[in-house]
Design an enzyme around this catalytic site. Sequence first.
Site, mmCIF file in Angstrom:
data_model
loop_
_atom_site.group_PDB
_atom_site.id
_atom_site.type_symbol
_atom_site.label_atom_id
_atom_site.label_comp_id
_atom_site.label_asym_id
_atom_site.label_seq_id
_atom_site.Cartn_x
_atom_site.Cartn_y
_atom_site.Cartn_z
ATOM 1 N N TYR A 174 1.987 17.987 -1.593
ATOM 2 C CA TYR A 174 2.296 16.759 -1.060
ATOM 3 C C TYR A 174 3.197 16.625 0.046
ATOM 4 C CZ TYR A 174 4.117 11.891 -0.932
ATOM 5 O OH TYR A 174 4.312 10.718 -0.497
ATOM 6 N N LYS A 178 2.713 15.470 4.317
ATOM 7 C CA LYS A 178 3.223 14.520 4.970
ATOM 8 C C LYS A 178 3.707 14.913 6.422
ATOM 9 C CE LYS A 178 2.527 10.953 2.405
ATOM 10 N NZ LYS A 178 1.603 9.932 2.682
HETATM 11 P P1 NAP Z 1 0.353 4.515 -5.367
HETATM 12 O O1 NAP Z 1 1.115 3.386 -6.170
HETATM 13 O O2 NAP Z 1 0.194 5.699 -6.160
HETATM 14 O O3 NAP Z 1 -0.640 3.893 -4.467
HETATM 15 C C1 NAP Z 1 -1.707 4.769 -3.795
HETATM 16 C C2 NAP Z 1 -2.763 4.108 -3.345
HETATM 17 O O4 NAP Z 1 -3.683 5.075 -2.660
HETATM 18 C C3 NAP Z 1 -3.637 3.502 -4.633
HETATM 19 O O5 NAP Z 1 -3.919 2.179 -4.335
HETATM 20 C C4 NAP Z 1 -4.635 4.718 -4.744
HETATM 21 O O6 NAP Z 1 -5.887 4.042 -5.195
HETATM 22 C C5 NAP Z 1 -4.978 4.997 -3.189
HETATM 23 N N1 NAP Z 1 -5.832 6.077 -3.129
HETATM 24 C C6 NAP Z 1 -5.538 7.308 -3.631
HETATM 25 N N2 NAP Z 1 -6.622 8.058 -3.103
HETATM 26 C C7 NAP Z 1 -7.344 7.428 -2.575
HETATM 27 C C8 NAP Z 1 -8.610 7.579 -1.991
HETATM 28 N N3 NAP Z 1 -9.112 8.669 -1.864
HETATM 29 N N4 NAP Z 1 -9.272 6.626 -1.237
HETATM 30 C C9 NAP Z 1 -8.558 5.357 -1.200
HETATM 31 N N5 NAP Z 1 -7.423 5.131 -1.776
HETATM 32 C C10 NAP Z 1 -6.967 6.130 -2.363
HETATM 33 O O7 NAP Z 1 1.667 4.930 -4.574
HETATM 34 P P2 NAP Z 1 2.581 4.359 -3.062
HETATM 35 O O8 NAP Z 1 3.890 4.830 -3.737
HETATM 36 O O9 NAP Z 1 2.471 2.965 -3.176
HETATM 37 O O10 NAP Z 1 2.071 5.196 -2.132
HETATM 38 C C11 NAP Z 1 1.798 4.375 -0.842
HETATM 39 C C12 NAP Z 1 2.165 5.405 0.349
HETATM 40 O O11 NAP Z 1 3.518 5.460 0.519
HETATM 41 C C13 NAP Z 1 1.658 6.569 0.286
HETATM 42 O O12 NAP Z 1 1.149 6.981 1.427
HETATM 43 C C14 NAP Z 1 2.946 7.606 -0.295
HETATM 44 O O13 NAP Z 1 2.732 8.964 0.153
HETATM 45 C C15 NAP Z 1 3.830 6.890 0.399
HETATM 46 N N6 NAP Z 1 5.414 7.229 0.049
HETATM 47 C C16 NAP Z 1 5.516 6.689 -1.007
HETATM 48 C C17 NAP Z 1 6.810 6.925 -1.617
HETATM 49 C C18 NAP Z 1 7.350 6.683 -2.973
HETATM 50 O O14 NAP Z 1 8.408 6.729 -3.428
HETATM 51 N N7 NAP Z 1 6.479 5.788 -3.931
HETATM 52 C C19 NAP Z 1 7.901 7.750 -0.894
HETATM 53 C C20 NAP Z 1 7.376 8.271 0.351
HETATM 54 C C21 NAP Z 1 5.851 7.763 0.887
HETATM 55 P P3 NAP Z 1 -6.109 4.315 -6.896
HETATM 56 O O15 NAP Z 1 -5.300 3.002 -7.533
HETATM 57 O O16 NAP Z 1 -7.589 3.953 -6.979
HETATM 58 O O17 NAP Z 1 -5.469 5.279 -7.370
#
Ligand code: NAP
Length: 251
Positions: A174, A178
């Site tokens: 992961y 990034k």
């Molecule tokens: P999340 O709730 O797990 O959402 C991730 C989304 O990506 C879900 O809708 C998931 O779909 C979708 N996804 C995964 N694989 C996919 C694919 N092959 N095609 C299309 N969609 C796909 O995570 P989040 O925290 O909101 O993350 C959003 C972004 O923020 C990500 O880029 C993550 O790396 C970044 N981020 C998050 C955090 C944090 O603390 N949460 C921190 C830094 C960066 P499904 O529902 O079908 O699984």
Amino acid sequence: MQDKPVALVTGANQGIGLQIAKDLATHGFTVLVGSRNLERGEAAAKEVGPDALAIQLDVTDQASIAAAAERIRKDFGRLDVLVNNAAISNTGMRPDMSFEEYVRLSRPSNVSLDEVRTIWETNVFGVLAVTQAMLPLLREAPAARIVNMSSSVGSLTLNSDPAGHYRAIFVPGYSASKTAVNAMTLAMAIELESTGIKVNAACPGYTKTNLNNYMGTKTVEEGAREPVRLALLGPDGPTGTFSNTEGVIPW
Ligand code: NAP
């Protein structure tokens, strides 16, 4: 061609992506709620409101990406904002595993190559593939913006510092994915510099979502703030940057 600006958010059926979709709809966009599962996308689009439409989009599936681009071309003729938000944090973490155990199995010496490839397929190649497919539509918009969702955990500068906060979890899966998203962001920004299309990377902060088993400390509303700001940048806004709500993050 419609007058309202059009935004596509990948992985918008839950988490920060869903909140970004809600915020962009509030700012007057027609929002395409990307979801690999169309039904979940439709439920999310309903939650966003009348200005949202679900679109089936698996960022690892070239046919799905091409079909989504074709539909946007036919229905809207352009794309004003692309938020490359979809990502996965792991494929192999079992429910009974502690985070520490998962990190122990994720180091360069022992991580499964399949796991790294699967994570990079979504988080890195997915970003490049979706951007390539959407670029002709972004070029049709008067001032398109691309926002790539990154994370401070991918910062080489922060992780090079022995006192770095995320150093212990800087692993090939992961976190390094990034780092690669940051590199993609800069490469895209350099190529598109003369076009007026701005490309920036956002870190939402540690946000309570499915990605981290809801261990994050920020709300999705807080997590969506920086990517939404970058999606709405005016003509004087920067390109080729990496930031959170507190300012610039070192690459
Ligand atoms: P999340 O709730 O797990 O959402 C991730 C989304 O990506 C879900 O809708 C998931 O779909 C979708 N996804 C995964 N694989 C996919 C694919 N092959 N095609 C299309 N969609 C796909 O995570 P989040 O925290 O909101 O993350 C959003 C972004 O923020 C990500 O880029 C993550 O790396 C970044 N981020 C998050 C955090 C944090 O603390 N949460 C921190 C830094 C960066 P499904 O529902 O079908 O699984």
